[in-house]
Design a protein around this motif. Sequence first.
Motif, mmCIF file in Angstrom:
data_model
loop_
_atom_site.group_PDB
_atom_site.id
_atom_site.type_symbol
_atom_site.label_atom_id
_atom_site.label_comp_id
_atom_site.label_asym_id
_atom_site.label_seq_id
_atom_site.Cartn_x
_atom_site.Cartn_y
_atom_site.Cartn_z
ATOM 1 N N ALA A 531 0.815 -1.218 0.000
ATOM 2 C CA ALA A 531 0.000 0.000 0.000
ATOM 3 C C ALA A 531 0.848 1.268 0.000
ATOM 4 C CB ALA A 531 -0.945 -0.014 1.199
ATOM 5 N N ARG A 532 1.822 1.343 0.909
ATOM 6 C CA ARG A 532 2.621 2.577 0.984
ATOM 7 C C ARG A 532 3.445 2.818 -0.267
ATOM 8 N NH1 ARG A 532 4.616 2.097 7.318
ATOM 9 N NH2 ARG A 532 2.548 2.447 8.252
ATOM 10 N N PRO A 533 4.152 1.789 -0.798
ATOM 11 C CA PRO A 533 4.851 2.048 -2.062
ATOM 12 C C PRO A 533 3.917 2.467 -3.199
ATOM 13 C CG PRO A 533 5.713 0.071 -1.035
ATOM 14 C CD PRO A 533 4.504 0.470 -0.242
ATOM 15 N N VAL A 534 2.742 1.846 -3.271
ATOM 16 C CA VAL A 534 1.803 2.207 -4.336
ATOM 17 C C VAL A 534 1.308 3.633 -4.141
ATOM 18 C CG1 VAL A 534 -0.482 1.722 -5.285
ATOM 19 C CG2 VAL A 534 1.113 -0.147 -4.867
ATOM 20 N N GLY A 536 2.890 5.938 -2.448
ATOM 21 C CA GLY A 536 4.028 6.812 -2.714
ATOM 22 C C GLY A 536 4.252 7.019 -4.195
ATOM 23 N N LEU A 537 4.153 5.921 -4.962
ATOM 24 C CA LEU A 537 4.279 6.038 -6.411
ATOM 25 C C LEU A 537 3.171 6.913 -6.985
ATOM 26 C CD1 LEU A 537 5.618 5.187 -9.078
ATOM 27 C CD2 LEU A 537 4.152 3.144 -9.057
ATOM 28 N N ALA A 538 1.951 6.730 -6.440
ATOM 29 C CA ALA A 538 0.832 7.547 -6.913
ATOM 30 C C ALA A 538 1.074 9.031 -6.618
ATOM 31 C CB ALA A 538 -0.466 7.085 -6.255
ATOM 32 N N ARG A 539 1.580 9.325 -5.393
ATOM 33 C CA ARG A 539 1.876 10.724 -5.064
ATOM 34 C C ARG A 539 2.986 11.274 -5.957
ATOM 35 N NH1 ARG A 539 0.589 8.982 0.333
ATOM 36 N NH2 ARG A 539 2.704 8.200 0.615
ATOM 37 N N THR A 540 4.015 10.435 -6.225
ATOM 38 C CA THR A 540 5.091 10.876 -7.108
ATOM 39 C C THR A 540 4.571 11.158 -8.512
ATOM 40 O OG1 THR A 540 6.682 9.572 -5.842
ATOM 41 C CG2 THR A 540 7.331 10.242 -8.061
ATOM 42 N N LEU A 541 3.729 10.255 -9.013
ATOM 43 C CA LEU A 541 3.162 10.465 -10.346
ATOM 44 C C LEU A 541 2.245 11.677 -10.369
ATOM 45 C CD1 LEU A 541 2.406 6.769 -11.379
ATOM 46 C CD2 LEU A 541 4.243 8.236 -12.207
ATOM 47 N N ALA A 542 1.500 11.885 -9.260
ATOM 48 C CA ALA A 542 0.642 13.067 -9.193
ATOM 49 C C ALA A 542 1.479 14.339 -9.202
ATOM 50 C CB ALA A 542 -0.225 13.013 -7.929
ATOM 51 N N ALA A 543 2.604 14.321 -8.426
ATOM 52 C CA ALA A 543 3.492 15.479 -8.433
ATOM 53 C C ALA A 543 4.112 15.677 -9.815
ATOM 54 C CB ALA A 543 4.584 15.309 -7.382
ATOM 55 N N PHE A 544 4.528 14.572 -10.451
ATOM 56 C CA PHE A 544 5.074 14.653 -11.818
ATOM 57 C C PHE A 544 4.036 15.230 -12.767
ATOM 58 C CE2 PHE A 544 5.726 12.799 -16.032
ATOM 59 C CZ PHE A 544 7.042 13.182 -16.290
ATOM 60 N N ASP A 545 2.812 14.786 -12.609
ATOM 61 C CA ASP A 545 1.742 15.288 -13.463
ATOM 62 C C ASP A 545 1.513 16.780 -13.231
ATOM 63 O OD1 ASP A 545 -0.615 14.810 -15.287
ATOM 64 O OD2 ASP A 545 -1.681 15.496 -13.501
ATOM 65 N N ASP A 546 1.499 17.167 -11.922
ATOM 66 C CA ASP A 546 1.248 18.577 -11.606
ATOM 67 C C ASP A 546 2.412 19.471 -12.031
ATOM 68 O OD1 ASP A 546 -1.175 17.901 -10.541
ATOM 69 O OD2 ASP A 546 -0.474 17.846 -8.466
ATOM 70 N N ARG A 547 3.648 18.988 -11.730
ATOM 71 C CA ARG A 547 4.797 19.867 -11.944
ATOM 72 C C ARG A 547 5.393 19.770 -13.339
ATOM 73 N NH1 ARG A 547 7.902 18.572 -6.206
ATOM 74 N NH2 ARG A 547 6.192 19.232 -4.833
ATOM 75 N N VAL A 548 5.371 18.574 -13.920
ATOM 76 C CA VAL A 548 6.011 18.395 -15.222
ATOM 77 C C VAL A 548 4.982 18.466 -16.348
ATOM 78 C CG1 VAL A 548 7.424 16.850 -16.628
ATOM 79 C CG2 VAL A 548 7.850 17.033 -14.179
ATOM 80 N N VAL A 549 4.019 17.544 -16.313
ATOM 81 C CA VAL A 549 3.038 17.514 -17.409
ATOM 82 C C VAL A 549 2.185 18.768 -17.390
ATOM 83 C CG1 VAL A 549 1.148 16.222 -18.432
ATOM 84 C CG2 VAL A 549 3.037 15.001 -17.356
ATOM 85 N N ASP A 550 1.505 19.013 -16.239
ATOM 86 C CA ASP A 550 0.701 20.231 -16.158
ATOM 87 C C ASP A 550 1.588 21.467 -16.228
ATOM 88 O OD1 ASP A 550 -1.464 18.655 -15.968
ATOM 89 O OD2 ASP A 550 -1.967 19.131 -13.883
ATOM 90 N N GLY A 551 2.823 21.359 -15.638
ATOM 91 C CA GLY A 551 3.737 22.499 -15.709
ATOM 92 C C GLY A 551 4.100 22.828 -17.136
ATOM 93 N N ALA A 552 4.356 21.771 -17.934
ATOM 94 C CA ALA A 552 4.665 22.011 -19.347
ATOM 95 C C ALA A 552 3.484 22.648 -20.058
ATOM 96 C CB ALA A 552 5.051 20.700 -20.020
ATOM 97 N N VAL A 553 2.278 22.167 -19.723
ATOM 98 C CA VAL A 553 1.086 22.762 -20.332
ATOM 99 C C VAL A 553 0.952 24.220 -19.915
ATOM 100 C CG1 VAL A 553 -1.428 22.674 -20.393
ATOM 101 C CG2 VAL A 553 -0.100 20.560 -20.523
ATOM 102 N N ARG A 554 1.178 24.482 -18.604
ATOM 103 C CA ARG A 554 1.059 25.869 -18.141
ATOM 104 C C ARG A 554 2.142 26.750 -18.769
ATOM 105 N NH1 ARG A 554 -0.335 23.236 -13.209
ATOM 106 N NH2 ARG A 554 1.848 23.251 -12.558
ATOM 107 N N ARG A 555 3.386 26.196 -18.862
ATOM 108 C CA ARG A 555 4.444 26.989 -19.492
ATOM 109 C C ARG A 555 4.151 27.237 -20.976
ATOM 110 N NH1 ARG A 555 7.634 24.104 -15.771
ATOM 111 N NH2 ARG A 555 7.902 22.351 -17.205
ATOM 112 N N THR A 556 3.614 26.234 -21.637
ATOM 113 C CA THR A 556 3.223 26.422 -23.040
ATOM 114 C C THR A 556 2.155 27.497 -23.160
ATOM 115 O OG1 THR A 556 3.740 24.110 -23.518
ATOM 116 C CG2 THR A 556 2.307 25.257 -25.075
ATOM 117 N N ALA A 557 1.223 27.458 -22.203
ATOM 118 C CA ALA A 557 0.165 28.473 -22.229
ATOM 119 C C ALA A 557 0.745 29.870 -21.981
ATOM 120 C CB ALA A 557 -0.889 28.148 -21.183
ATOM 121 N N ARG A 558 1.670 29.931 -20.971
ATOM 122 C CA ARG A 558 2.282 31.237 -20.707
ATOM 123 C C ARG A 558 3.099 31.707 -21.912
ATOM 124 N NH1 ARG A 558 2.901 29.202 -15.286
ATOM 125 N NH2 ARG A 558 4.966 28.369 -15.801
#
Length: 623
Positions: A531-534, A536-558
Amino acid sequence: MSAVLWLLIALPLGAGAVLALAGPRRNRLVPAAGAAVAAVVLGAAIAAAVTRPAASAPLFAGMEAGLAVDGLSAVMVVTVAAVTLAVLVFATGEFTADENRGRFFGLMLLFAGAMLVTVTATTLPLLLMAWEVMGAASWALIGYRWRRPERAEAADVAFLTTRAADLGLYLAAGAAVAGGVGSLRLDALPTAASPWLHVATAGIVVAALGKSAQLPFSFWLSRAMQGPSPVSALLHSATMVAAGAYLLLRLVPLLDATRWAGPAVAWAGAVTALALGLVAVAQTDLKQLLAASTSAQIGFMVLAAGSGGVAGGTTQLVAHAATKSGLFLAAGAWLTALGTRQLPALRGAARRYRPVGAAFTVGALTLAGLPPLALWAAKDEVLAAARTGGTALYAVGLAAAAVAAVYSVKAVRYVTRPLPETPQAGYDTEQRGTRRVARTASVPLFALTLAAAVLGVLALPGPASWLKRLVGARGEPFPAPWELGLSAGVAFAAAGLAWRCASGPVPVPRAAARAAHGWLYLEQAARTVVARPVLGLARTLAAFDDRVVDGAVRRTARGGLATARLARRLDDGVVDGAVRAVAASLRRLGRWARRPQTGLLHQYYAQAAVGFLVLVLIVLLVR
């Protein structure tokens, strides 16, 4: 489709859906209606066991949804229907008028109907569908009183644990198709090509061990104790946990085809029977003790399947179903009356409510494996099959049988002791007790107790031979006389020791006692390892999504906005500026062009003369 088989499957599923949707509007009629449906289903099960109907219908291209009642499933459909009827009759007096009886009885019938489909399915897709319905119904039943958060959480833990193991069935289906078993018939799975045969076998073994609460999945059964007692009685006896053991017994040819699967399954069952038996010994909560004993007793069935003892495993399954359902109903009756399930607080409960106490005592002694009761003979058949797998396997199974006598007699010792001077002080720890046992409890309790006591005849030479012919296991070994005597002696010795030491401290290391009381920390281990590794992986992927994927989208928008602002400036400052400059120049030219236009004729003549003079000069200069 045969009318009997259709009635056996459709009636509990259809009636369950209707009652569940009816809700509390027909609360008075629901219990009687649920019990009546269960009675008709039992009649249909008996008729199906006699007539052995079969049916199939197209499902996918080259694949059918098949149902059939053969020897093994004939035993199972009668067992499931009989236990369901007994539990629902008991439950008619267990719920107050303000509870949603329609949802409870409807879900119980859906649960039983899914189990009936599971035991009669001849193809993997249909079995998988019923398997999923059974898991979903168990989740809803464990969390029936969902307003208490711990019960909803317990339902989630049980569902997610079994659901994770259930993925093995999907893996098995895919491997079977890849291995050339396009029909996905259960009896054709052993013909799958290697290595897909091993993959399919591994998937089925994992799914069965998870459903039957074998190690390392056993902890979900502890959480399932948050459900109402009738749910525990049905879930822990003839359905759900029995489904995994039944599937392994059904697929013994598949286990044999891989060579490694049989010994692995046998050892998994033997170790679970011993380890969870020790867990049961350490419990002070009666329902937790019975839950751990369920994992241990199912372990004997799994041991039988791994050792090729189909008849012994079937006898164990049927005898355990009657025994364990009766024990859970007795525990539920005390919980309703006294409001507690703690063994110290239940001291003297068997004396205070004698009919329930008598039923519980007989059931517990049967669970202990004492002769001549049913589980003694059933265990000997299982151990006889285990002995073919080696002396070590037989020794572990015999040790698990001794531990079964200890935890069973421990429970009897508590509830049969004289009442304390102030028994009320220990009551109402779980809920407010009614101080009475419902009148509807007696008949199912005594019926199940009688069955638990006499079903051992299935292990006698004559009935055992009949059962082996019925399930197609003619070559299985009978227990030798010395095995019967040895197991009886071990059971009596362990029972005597447990009776003598039940009220005193057991000299074991405190850490070991804590581990056993905490179910070997299996849930904590699952949370740590899975449970904890899963998460943790989910939180890491969520952070990656927020900071990298969504960040790239936000930077593209900016960047797009910045480009748009730059383009606006270019448009305003350069393009529009050029247009304005041209316009200003043209305006100036226009103003200059207007100046000669005075309207005076002599000025026009002067302008023309000047213009003519300029032209002449140009001509002269150019030439």
